[in-house]
Motif scaffolding. Structure first.
Motif, PDB file in Angstrom:
ATOM      1  N   SER B 209       0.840  -1.199   0.000  1.00 51.49           N
ATOM      2  CA  SER B 209       0.000   0.000   0.000  1.00 51.49           C
ATOM      3  C   SER B 209       0.875   1.249   0.000  1.00 51.49           C
ATOM      4  N   VAL B 210       0.252   2.377  -0.371  1.00 54.43           N
ATOM      5  CA  VAL B 210       0.940   3.662  -0.245  1.00 54.43           C
ATOM      6  C   VAL B 210       0.097   4.548   0.663  1.00 54.43           C
ATOM      7  N   SER B 211       0.765   5.343   1.506  1.00 52.32           N
ATOM      8  CA  SER B 211       0.053   6.302   2.340  1.00 52.32           C
ATOM      9  C   SER B 211       0.015   7.619   1.592  1.00 52.32           C
ATOM     10  N   VAL B 212      -1.171   8.217   1.502  1.00 47.52           N
ATOM     11  CA  VAL B 212      -1.285   9.512   0.834  1.00 47.52           C
ATOM     12  C   VAL B 212      -1.893  10.533   1.786  1.00 47.52           C
ATOM     13  N   LYS B 213      -1.495  11.788   1.563  1.00 46.98           N
ATOM     14  CA  LYS B 213      -2.007  12.866   2.410  1.00 46.98           C
ATOM     15  C   LYS B 213      -2.579  13.947   1.514  1.00 46.98           C
ATOM     16  N   ASN B 214      -3.792  14.382   1.822  1.00 53.27           N
ATOM     17  CA  ASN B 214      -4.389  15.482   1.085  1.00 53.27           C
ATOM     18  C   ASN B 214      -3.773  16.783   1.589  1.00 53.27           C
ATOM     19  N   VAL B 215      -3.139  17.528   0.692  1.00 49.78           N
ATOM     20  CA  VAL B 215      -2.393  18.717   1.122  1.00 49.78           C
ATOM     21  C   VAL B 215      -3.321  19.867   1.516  1.00 49.78           C
ATOM     22  N   GLU B 219      -6.089  15.335   5.396  1.00 56.81           N
ATOM     23  CA  GLU B 219      -6.582  13.969   5.584  1.00 56.81           C
ATOM     24  C   GLU B 219      -5.559  12.952   5.072  1.00 56.81           C
ATOM     25  N   GLU B 220      -5.374  11.877   5.826  1.00 57.68           N
ATOM     26  CA  GLU B 220      -4.420  10.841   5.414  1.00 57.68           C
ATOM     27  C   GLU B 220      -5.133   9.514   5.247  1.00 57.68           C
ATOM     28  N   LYS B 221      -4.699   8.750   4.243  1.00 52.03           N
ATOM     29  CA  LYS B 221      -5.270   7.412   4.072  1.00 52.03           C
ATOM     30  C   LYS B 221      -4.280   6.503   3.360  1.00 52.03           C
ATOM     31  N   ASP B 222      -4.528   5.197   3.455  1.00 53.10           N
ATOM     32  CA  ASP B 222      -3.694   4.219   2.768  1.00 53.10           C
ATOM     33  C   ASP B 222      -4.464   3.662   1.572  1.00 53.10           C
ATOM     34  N   LEU B 223      -3.780   3.573   0.449  1.00 52.14           N
ATOM     35  CA  LEU B 223      -4.381   2.951  -0.725  1.00 52.14           C
ATOM     36  C   LEU B 223      -3.704   1.601  -0.911  1.00 52.14           C
TER      37      LEU B 223
END
Lengths: 102, 299
Positions: B209-215, B219-223
Motif C-alpha cells: 500500500s501507499v500512504s497519501v495525504k491530502n495537502v 486527511e491521510e489514508k492508505d491505498l
C-alpha cells in the motif's frame, strides 16, 4: 559456458538442482533494457565460464509469477536451489561480474 | 589524446559523435550504463521525422552502430570530474582521458519520490516505467503518481491491464493534455486522487500500500496497491560538473540553442541543458550543433 533457455519444464533440473550457481536473466522481447543487458550477460557467461539461463517472461508467465518478477530486466542468482541475490534494471558488465562474484 | 570527449552515449552524445567524426575529429564517448539513454525504454517512436515507426532499442542501436562505424570509440566508464585547461582531463572511476574539447550530454533521469524504502521496493512494486512493467500487474490494483503527460499516458495504459488505477497528483489540475484527462475520466477503473502527495511506501518484501495525504484538508489514508508507477518528471545528473559550468536551480547546464557553456572548450547537448522542449529531435539537433561548435573551437 552455453546459455540455456529456461522453461517451467527444465527449470528444476537446470537451476534448482544444479550443482553450481546459476545466473538467471528474466527478460522479454519487447523490453529495450533487457536487450541491452542480455548480450552482456552472455559475454560474462562465456568469459567467466558461469552457468547462465534465460527466462522469457512472456512465454514463461508461471516462472515470472513464482519468482515475483515485477520489473525487467531482472537478474537472480540461484545457488543450492534458492535465490541468493537479486538485481533489477540495466547494469553494466562490470556490475554483472560483481553480482555473480567473479 | 582525443580531440573531443563526449560524456553520455544517449541520442545527443551519439549524434555529436557522428558529426564530429564526419568532421574528421577523433572522438571518445564515455557512458556510465549503456548506450542509448532514456529512449531504450520506449517501445515505439513515432515522432522522429523520416522514420515512421521504430522501437527505442532499434533506434539507439542504429545510432550506436552509425557512430562506431564512423570511428567513434565508446567506453563504459563513469566520469567523476573534469580538470579544465587548454588540454582537458576527464577523470573517470577507471582512469582519465585527455582531450581538447568536451561535450556534456549527460541527459536526464527519472525523478525519484525521495521516500524511505523507495530503492528497496524498486522491482518489488515500485516502478518508473509503466510500459516496461505494467504487464506484471494484470488484474491488480495500482497507483500512478504525477500530473504530466507521462503520468496520464501511464494511467491510461495501466487501465487496460489493471483492475483499479489510482492517479495521485499533488495539484487539482493536470499539466498534461486535456484530451488525455478526459479519456481517463471516461475510464471506470481510474480514480483521481488529487491535491495529494505520497508520504510512505508500505509492505514487507513487496509493496502492499501507499500512504497519501491530502495537502488541502490534511486527511491521510492508505491505498492498497501492488504497484506504484512514479512519473513525477526528470532530473539532470550534472553534480560532477558544478564547478566547471554554470547550472540552473534544477541542476541543468545553462546554455542556449548554440550549446555553448560559459567555459571555453566545454559544450553541452541534449536533455542535460536548459531548454523547454526535450525530445529525440532536439537531442540529436543539439548533438550536431555542439559537435560543430567543438570542431570549430579546436580548429
Amino acid at each position: 559456458m552455453a546459455v540455456i533457455t529456461l522453461t517451467s519444464e527444465n527449470f528444476e533440473e537446470e537451476v534448482l538442482k544444479s550443482s553450481e550457481p546459476v545466473l538467471v536473466d528474466f527478460w522479454a522481447p519487447w523490453c529495450g533494457p533487457c536487450k541491452m543487458l542480455s548480450p552482456l550477460v552472455d559475454q560474462v557467461a562465456e568469459e567467466k565460464n558461469f552457468k547462465v539461463g534465460k527466462v522469457n517472461v512472456d512465454d514463461e508467465a508461471d516462472l515470472a509469477e513464482k519468482y515475483n518478477i515485477m520489473n525487467i530486466p531482472a537478474l537472480k542468482l540461484f545457488n543450492g536451489g534458492a535465490v541468493v541475490k537479486e538485481s533489477v534494471g540495466m547494469i553494466p558488465k562490470a556490475k554483472i561480474e560483481e553480482f555473480i562474484g567473479v | 589524446m582525443n580531440d573531443i570527449v563526449i560524456i553520455g552515449a544517449g541520442t545527443a552524445g551519439l549524434s555529436a559523435a557522428i558529426y564530429a567524426r564526419r568532421a574528421g575529429k577523433t572522438v571518445l564517448v564515455l557512458e556510465q550504463l549503456s548506450y542509448g539513454g532514456q529512449i531504450i525504454n520506449t517501445p515505439e517512436i513515432e515522432n522522429y521525422p523520416g522514420i515512421r515507426n521504430i522501437s527505442g532499442f532499434d533506434f539507439a542501436t542504429g545510432l550506436y552502430e552509425q557512430a562506431t562505424a564512423l570511428g567513434a570509440e565508446v567506453l563504459i566508464e563513469k566520469v567523476v570530474s573534469i580538470e579544465d585547461g587548454d588540454i582537458k582531463k576527464v577523470v573517470t572511476e577507471e582512469g582519465s582521458h585527455e582531450c581538447r574539447a568536451v561535450i556534456l550530454a549527460t541527459g536526464a533521469k527519472n525523478r525519484p519520490l525521495g521516500l524511505a524504502r523507495e530503492e528497496e521496493l524498486t522491482g518489488a512494486g515500485v516502478s518508473y516505467c509503466a510500459t516496461c512493467d505494467g504487464a506484471f500487474f494484470r488484474g491488480k490494483d495500482v497507483a500512478v503518481n504525477g500530473g504530466g503527460n507521462t503520468a496520464l499516458e501511464d494511467a491510461l495504459f495501466l487501465s487496460n491491464y489493471c483492475s483499479h488505477v489510482y492517479l495521485i497528483h499533488r495539484r487539482d489540475a493536470f499539466r498534461g493534455d486535456d484530451k488525455e484527462v478526459q479519456r481517463l475520466k471516461d475510464k471506470e477503473n481510474v480514480e483521481f486522487v488529487l491535491d495529494s502527495v505520497i508520504t510512505a511506501l508500505n509492505g514487507e518484501d513487496a509493496l502492499d500500500s501507499v500512504s497519501v495525504k491530502n495537502v488541502k484538508t490534511g486527511e491521510e489514508k492508505d491505498l492498497a496497491v501492488k504497484g506504484l508507477f512514479v512519473a513525477i518528471g526528470q532530473m539532470p545528473d550534472n553534480a560532477a560538473f558544478a564547478g566547471l559550468v554554470e547550472l540552473d536551480d534544477h541542476g541543468y547546464i545553462k546554455a542556449g540553442e548554440d550549446c555553448l557553456t560559459g567555459t571555453k572548450g566545454i559544450f553541452t547537448a541534449g536533455d542535460c541543458r536548459t531548454k523547454t522542449v526535450r525530445q529525440l529531435t532536439t537531442a540529436s539537433a543539439d548533438g550536431a550543433v555542439a559537435a560543430l561548435a567543438a570542431c570549430s573551437y579546436i580548429g
